[in-house]
Design a protein around this motif. Structure first.
Motif, PDB file in Angstrom:
ATOM      1  N   GLU A  76       0.911  -1.132   0.120  1.00 38.45           N
ATOM      2  CA  GLU A  76       0.056   0.101  -0.151  1.00 38.45           C
ATOM      3  C   GLU A  76       0.895   1.312  -0.060  1.00 38.45           C
ATOM      4  O   GLU A  76       2.037   1.195   0.539  1.00 38.45           O
ATOM      5  CB  GLU A  76      -0.879  -0.032   1.080  1.00 38.45           C
ATOM      6  N   LEU A  77       0.350   2.121  -0.492  1.00 39.06           N
ATOM      7  CA  LEU A  77       0.941   3.513  -0.567  1.00 39.06           C
ATOM      8  C   LEU A  77       0.949   4.211   0.809  1.00 39.06           C
ATOM      9  O   LEU A  77      -0.138   4.203   1.311  1.00 39.06           O
ATOM     10  CB  LEU A  77       0.315   4.404  -1.643  1.00 39.06           C
ATOM     11  N   VAL A  78       2.135   4.738   1.244  1.00 35.67           N
ATOM     12  CA  VAL A  78       2.186   5.348   2.280  1.00 35.67           C
ATOM     13  C   VAL A  78       2.217   6.845   2.277  1.00 35.67           C
ATOM     14  O   VAL A  78       1.471   7.526   2.709  1.00 35.67           O
ATOM     15  CB  VAL A  78       3.421   4.869   3.374  1.00 35.67           C
ATOM     16  N   ALA A  79       3.257   7.363   1.259  1.00 38.86           N
ATOM     17  CA  ALA A  79       3.339   8.787   1.042  1.00 38.86           C
ATOM     18  C   ALA A  79       3.710   8.768  -0.483  1.00 38.86           C
ATOM     19  O   ALA A  79       4.488   8.086  -0.825  1.00 38.86           O
ATOM     20  CB  ALA A  79       4.121   9.467   1.962  1.00 38.86           C
ATOM     21  N   HIS A  80       3.624  10.014  -1.029  1.00 39.24           N
ATOM     22  CA  HIS A  80       4.194  10.145  -2.250  1.00 39.24           C
ATOM     23  C   HIS A  80       4.454  11.843  -2.581  1.00 39.24           C
ATOM     24  O   HIS A  80       3.777  12.672  -1.848  1.00 39.24           O
ATOM     25  CB  HIS A  80       3.073   9.864  -3.485  1.00 39.24           C
ATOM     26  N   ILE A  81       5.591  12.138  -3.250  1.00 40.98           N
ATOM     27  CA  ILE A  81       5.700  13.184  -3.540  1.00 40.98           C
ATOM     28  C   ILE A  81       6.326  13.761  -4.969  1.00 40.98           C
ATOM     29  O   ILE A  81       6.812  12.612  -5.471  1.00 40.98           O
ATOM     30  CB  ILE A  81       7.019  13.970  -2.589  1.00 40.98           C
ATOM     31  N   THR A  82       5.782  14.632  -5.750  1.00 42.05           N
ATOM     32  CA  THR A  82       5.919  14.781  -6.852  1.00 42.05           C
ATOM     33  C   THR A  82       7.293  15.714  -7.012  1.00 42.05           C
ATOM     34  O   THR A  82       7.604  16.331  -6.038  1.00 42.05           O
ATOM     35  CB  THR A  82       4.938  15.662  -7.733  1.00 42.05           C
ATOM     36  N   ARG A  83       7.721  15.936  -8.409  1.00 41.45           N
ATOM     37  CA  ARG A  83       8.810  16.722  -8.553  1.00 41.45           C
ATOM     38  C   ARG A  83       8.459  18.115  -7.944  1.00 41.45           C
ATOM     39  O   ARG A  83       9.545  18.630  -7.629  1.00 41.45           O
ATOM     40  CB  ARG A  83       9.348  16.617  -9.942  1.00 41.45           C
ATOM     41  N   GLY A  84       7.449  18.438  -8.390  1.00 42.93           N
ATOM     42  CA  GLY A  84       7.065  19.939  -7.768  1.00 42.93           C
ATOM     43  C   GLY A  84       6.805  20.024  -6.263  1.00 42.93           C
ATOM     44  O   GLY A  84       6.521  21.097  -5.858  1.00 42.93           O
ATOM     45  N   GLY A  85       6.945  19.018  -5.587  1.00 39.77           N
ATOM     46  CA  GLY A  85       6.845  18.854  -4.062  1.00 39.77           C
ATOM     47  C   GLY A  85       5.349  18.736  -3.454  1.00 39.77           C
ATOM     48  O   GLY A  85       5.260  19.053  -2.455  1.00 39.77           O
ATOM     49  N   ARG A  95       1.446  12.123  11.086  1.00 37.58           N
ATOM     50  CA  ARG A  95       2.656  11.748  11.839  1.00 37.58           C
ATOM     51  C   ARG A  95       3.889  11.311  10.910  1.00 37.58           C
ATOM     52  O   ARG A  95       5.033  11.442  11.339  1.00 37.58           O
ATOM     53  CB  ARG A  95       2.151  10.122  12.413  1.00 37.58           C
ATOM     54  N   PHE A  96       3.524  11.175   9.767  1.00 40.03           N
ATOM     55  CA  PHE A  96       4.517  10.954   8.711  1.00 40.03           C
ATOM     56  C   PHE A  96       4.749  12.136   7.789  1.00 40.03           C
ATOM     57  O   PHE A  96       3.926  12.854   7.549  1.00 40.03           O
ATOM     58  CB  PHE A  96       4.391   9.813   7.823  1.00 40.03           C
ATOM     59  N   THR A  97       5.926  12.569   7.278  1.00 39.94           N
ATOM     60  CA  THR A  97       6.304  13.528   6.664  1.00 39.94           C
ATOM     61  C   THR A  97       7.345  13.030   5.342  1.00 39.94           C
ATOM     62  O   THR A  97       8.313  12.361   5.799  1.00 39.94           O
ATOM     63  CB  THR A  97       6.887  14.808   7.089  1.00 39.94           C
ATOM     64  N   ILE A  98       6.922  13.193   4.024  1.00 42.82           N
ATOM     65  CA  ILE A  98       7.913  12.947   2.922  1.00 42.82           C
ATOM     66  C   ILE A  98       8.417  14.166   2.423  1.00 42.82           C
ATOM     67  O   ILE A  98       7.778  15.175   2.368  1.00 42.82           O
ATOM     68  CB  ILE A  98       7.082  12.054   1.926  1.00 42.82           C
ATOM     69  N   SER A  99       9.672  13.947   2.005  1.00 42.01           N
ATOM     70  CA  SER A  99      10.355  15.319   1.621  1.00 42.01           C
ATOM     71  C   SER A  99      11.384  14.672   0.484  1.00 42.01           C
ATOM     72  O   SER A  99      11.713  13.489   0.662  1.00 42.01           O
ATOM     73  CB  SER A  99      10.961  16.136   2.827  1.00 42.01           C
ATOM     74  N   SER A 100      11.782  15.510  -0.289  1.00 41.18           N
ATOM     75  CA  SER A 100      12.780  15.232  -1.083  1.00 41.18           C
ATOM     76  C   SER A 100      13.696  16.075  -1.566  1.00 41.18           C
ATOM     77  O   SER A 100      13.719  17.278  -1.211  1.00 41.18           O
ATOM     78  CB  SER A 100      12.241  14.671  -2.700  1.00 41.18           C
ATOM     79  N   ASP A 101      15.034  15.722  -2.051  1.00 41.11           N
ATOM     80  CA  ASP A 101      16.059  16.552  -2.460  1.00 41.11           C
ATOM     81  C   ASP A 101      16.388  16.302  -3.809  1.00 41.11           C
ATOM     82  O   ASP A 101      17.028  15.107  -4.089  1.00 41.11           O
ATOM     83  CB  ASP A 101      17.184  16.234  -1.609  1.00 41.11           C
ATOM     84  N   ASN A 102      15.751  17.086  -4.805  1.00 40.67           N
ATOM     85  CA  ASN A 102      15.901  16.690  -5.967  1.00 40.67           C
ATOM     86  C   ASN A 102      17.114  16.621  -6.771  1.00 40.67           C
ATOM     87  O   ASN A 102      17.603  15.898  -7.786  1.00 40.67           O
ATOM     88  CB  ASN A 102      14.997  17.723  -7.232  1.00 40.67           C
ATOM     89  N   GLY A 103      18.017  17.489  -6.215  1.00 41.54           N
ATOM     90  CA  GLY A 103      19.261  17.705  -6.566  1.00 41.54           C
ATOM     91  C   GLY A 103      20.106  16.492  -6.340  1.00 41.54           C
ATOM     92  O   GLY A 103      21.250  16.093  -7.136  1.00 41.54           O
ATOM     93  N   LYS A 104      19.887  15.875  -5.154  1.00 42.37           N
ATOM     94  CA  LYS A 104      20.650  14.528  -4.826  1.00 42.37           C
ATOM     95  C   LYS A 104      19.706  13.481  -5.152  1.00 42.37           C
ATOM     96  O   LYS A 104      20.036  11.901  -4.616  1.00 42.37           O
ATOM     97  CB  LYS A 104      20.881  14.816  -3.230  1.00 42.37           C
ATOM     98  N   ASN A 105      18.511  13.273  -5.946  1.00 36.59           N
ATOM     99  CA  ASN A 105      17.606  12.430  -6.078  1.00 36.59           C
ATOM    100  C   ASN A 105      17.572  11.399  -4.863  1.00 36.59           C
ATOM    101  O   ASN A 105      17.516  10.291  -5.148  1.00 36.59           O
ATOM    102  CB  ASN A 105      18.280  11.595  -7.380  1.00 36.59           C
ATOM    103  N   THR A 106      17.009  12.177  -3.925  1.00 38.41           N
ATOM    104  CA  THR A 106      16.911  11.332  -2.593  1.00 38.41           C
ATOM    105  C   THR A 106      15.497  11.741  -2.064  1.00 38.41           C
ATOM    106  O   THR A 106      14.968  13.049  -2.204  1.00 38.41           O
ATOM    107  CB  THR A 106      17.858  11.741  -1.628  1.00 38.41           C
TER     108      THR A 106
END
Length: 121
Positions: free
Chosen positions: A46-55, A66-77
């Motif tokens: 099941e999906l827990v969290a998702h983030i697009t390239r636009g944030g 309770r959960f927070t998804i984040s990304s560092d697009n420059g590091k592809n992380t």
């Protein structure tokens, strides 16, 4: 082929926190979206969290607040900060990335190997 390296899983007491990370590497590619899924034996992933390239983020109802998804697009992380963990969160967590090939001719996806998160009751 994009390779995903996950880390951060483990055993934590109820109410505790964990931070999962997933770094993507490989040939030339452009990320489109990244997400975290989880699966327990005998149940569908099941999906827990998702983030697009636009944030733009989306969360399963069970983890909102309770959960927070984040990304560092420059590091592809992509990261998943998990707070106030509950026994119901026990599962194997998988990173998934959606990306375009270097030529932009294909939209592909890759899965990580999974990392176990255990919250005892």
């Amino acid at each position: 082929q994009v390779q995903l390296v996950e880390s951060g899983g483990g055993l934590v007491q109820p109410g505790g926190s964990l931070r999962l990370s997933c770094a993507a590497s490989g040939s030339v590619f452009t990320m489109d979206g990244m997400g975290w899924y989880r699966q327990v034996p005998g149940k569908q992933r099941e999906l827990v969290a998702h983030i697009t390239r636009g944030g733009i983020t989306n969360y399963a109802d069970s983890v909102k607040g309770r959960f927070t998804i984040s990304s560092d697009n420059g590091k592809n992380t992509v990261f998943l900060q998990m707070n106030s963990l509950k026994p119901e969160d026990t599962a194997k967590y998988y990173c998934n990335v959606q990306y375009f090939s270097g030529s932009w001719s294909e939209r592909l996806d890759s899965w990580g190997q999974g990392t176990q998160v255990t919250v005892p009751s």
